[in-house]
Design an enzyme around this catalytic site. Structure first.
Site, PDB file in Angstrom:
ATOM      1  N   LYS A  52      44.613  37.426  42.738  1.00  0.00           N
ATOM      2  CA  LYS A  52      43.421  38.404  42.336  1.00  0.00           C
ATOM      3  C   LYS A  52      43.144  37.527  41.550  1.00  0.00           C
ATOM      4  CE  LYS A  52      45.881  42.717  43.930  1.00  0.00           C
ATOM      5  NZ  LYS A  52      46.883  43.343  43.630  1.00  0.00           N
ATOM      6  N   ASP A 110      41.681  50.490  40.990  1.00  0.00           N
ATOM      7  CA  ASP A 110      42.578  50.920  41.970  1.00  0.00           C
ATOM      8  C   ASP A 110      42.475  52.189  43.329  1.00  0.00           C
ATOM      9  OD1 ASP A 110      44.226  48.635  43.612  1.00  0.00           O
ATOM     10  OD2 ASP A 110      45.913  49.356  42.094  1.00  0.00           O
ATOM     11  N   GLN A 134      49.742  46.160  38.761  1.00  0.00           N
ATOM     12  CA  GLN A 134      50.359  45.872  39.977  1.00  0.00           C
ATOM     13  C   GLN A 134      52.305  47.068  40.861  1.00  0.00           C
ATOM     14  OE1 GLN A 134      48.835  43.354  41.561  1.00  0.00           O
ATOM     15  NE2 GLN A 134      50.876  44.201  43.522  1.00  0.00           N
TER      16      GLN A 134
END
Ligand code: NDP
Length: 305
Positions: free
Chosen positions: A54, A121, A98
Site C-alpha cells: 500500500k 476503508d 490494518q
C-alpha cells in the site's frame, strides 16, 4: 460459450493512472498533496506485506505515505491517541488501520474513532449508514473495485439481477448496497441460504465472496452471466512440486471453479489477477476523493461509486 476474462490487473493500472493524473493536478493547481496514513499494530506477516505494498503504490501515484508501525502490545489508549492526532493532521486525508488488530484491541471502537471523512476503508459506522441510505459515503475498497469492473463491462447494470454470495460487513453487504444503489435487483445469500444453486442460476451478475475454494461450479451459472470472484483461497498444488522444507507448493484459487464457470459465463474475473489488484487501486482512489472533499474541490470522475 467461453467467457471474456475481465483483467483486474490491467484495469487497476488504469485506475492508478487516473489517480496519479488527479494527484498531479491537485499539486499543480492547488499545491495540495493527498496523504494516506496506514497504521499497523503487531507483526502479522501478511499484514506487513499488505502495508508495504500500500505504501509503495501510494508513493507511486504521487501521494504522501505515512506509515505508523506499532508494537503488538500497544494499548488501546495509545492507538486512539494516534488516530486522534491523524484526524487532526491536515496533511493526512486518508487513514487506514490494518485489520485484524491484536485481540486486546476493540476493532469497532478503533475504526469508529477515525474521522468518517478520512475513513478510506469505508468501515466507519457513519459511512456504512451513508452508503445504506444512498448518500455520499466513503465506500469499502473491494466492493468499489467490483462495481467499477461491472460498470466498465456492462456500461449500466440497471435492472440486472445480481446475486451476492456472502454477507460480511467488508464485502458482501456493501457490495449488495452498491448494486442496489445502481438499480440492480439484488439477492444476498449466505451459509443458511436454501437452494443456493437455483438462486445463483437466476443471476445476470454473480459476486462470490465466501472464502471457500472453487465452491461455485459452472452449472450454477446462467449462460452469459458476469461472474465476479472475490475469493482468495490457498490450496495444495502438488503439480507444482514441493518446497525446500518438503511441503507441497500452494496455488491461489477463487470461490468459483474457474474453468467450468468460464465455459458458461459471459465474463469472469480470474484469481489471481481479478478483484485483488482493484482493492489497493480503490484505496488510492478513495484517498484522492477524500482529499478533494476535504478541500471543497471537484471529485475525480470515474473513481467513486
Ligand atoms: P467472511 O468469512 O467474513 O464471510 C464469508 C461469507 O460467506 C459469510 O457471510 C458466510 O455466511 C458465507 N458463506 C460461508 N459458507 C457459505 C456457503 N456454503 N454458502 C453460501 N455462503 C457461505 O469473508 P469475507 O467477506 O471477508 O471474504 C470472503 C472472501 O473474499 C475470502 O476468500 C477473502 O479472502 C476474500 N477477500 C478478497 C479481497 C480482495 O481484495 N480480493 C478482499 C476481502 C476479502 P454466514 O454469514 O452465514 O456465515
Amino acid at each position: 460459450m467461453t467467457a471474456q476474462i475481465i483483467d483486474g490487473k490491467a484495469f487497476a493500472a488504469t485506475v492508478r493512472e487516473k489517480v496519479a493524473a488527479h494527484v498531479a493536478r491537485l499539486k499543480e493547481e492547488h499545491a495540495i498533496t493527498p496523504g494516506l496514513a496506514v497504521v499497523l499494530v503487531g507483526e502479522d506477516p501478511a499484514s506487513q506485506v499488505y502495508v508495504r505494498s500500500k505504501g509503495k503504490m501510494t508513493v507511486e501515484v504521487g501521494m504522501t505515505s505515512f506509515e505508523h508501525k506499532l508494537p503488538a502490545e500497544t494499548s488501546e489508549a495509545d492507538l486512539l491517541a494516534l488516530i486522534e492526532a491523524l484526524n487532526a493532521d491536515k496533511s493526512v486525508h486518508g487513514i487506514l488501520v490494518q485489520l485484524p488488530l491484536p485481540d486486546h484491541l476493540d476493532e469497532d471502537l478503533v475504526i469508529n474513532s477515525i474521522a468518517p471523512e478520512k475513513d478510506v476503508d469505508g468501515f466507519h459506522i457513519s459511512n456504512v449508514g451513508l452508503l445504506g441510505t444512498g448518500q455520499k459515503a466513503m465506500v469499502p475498497c473491494t466492493p468499489l473495485g467490483c462495481l467499477m469492473m461491472l460498470r466498465d463491462h456492462h456500461g449500466s447494470v440497471s435492472g440486472l439481477d445480481a446475486v451476492v454470495i456472502g454477507r460480511s460487513n467488508i464485502v458482501g453487504k456493501p457490495m449488495a448496497q452498491l448494486l442496489l444503489g445502481n438499480s440492480c435487483t439484488v439477492t444476498i445469500t449466505h451459509s443458511r441460504t436454501k437452494n443456493l444453486a437455483d438462486v445463483v442460476k437466476r443471476a445476470d451478475i454473480v459476486v462470490a465472496a465466501v472464502g471457500r475454494p472453487e465452491m461455485v461450479p459452472g452449472d450454477w451459472i446462467k449462460p452469459g452471466a458476469t461472474v465476479i470472484d472475490v475469493g482468495i483461497n490457498r490450496i495444495d498444488a502438488p503439480e507444482k512440486g514441493t518446497k525446500e522444507d518438503g511441503s507441497v507448493k500452494m496455488r491461489l484459487v477463487g470461490d468459483c471453479h474457474f474453468d467450468s464457470c468460464a465455459e458458461v459465463a459471459g465474463a469472469i474475473t480470474p484469481v489471481p489477477g481479478g478483484v485483488g489488484p482493484m482493492t489497493i487501486a480503490c484505496l488510492l482512489a478513495n484517498t484522492v476523493t477524500a482529499c478533494c472533499r476535504a478541500n471543497g474541490l471537484a471529485e475525480p470522475e470515474g473513481l467513486t461509486a
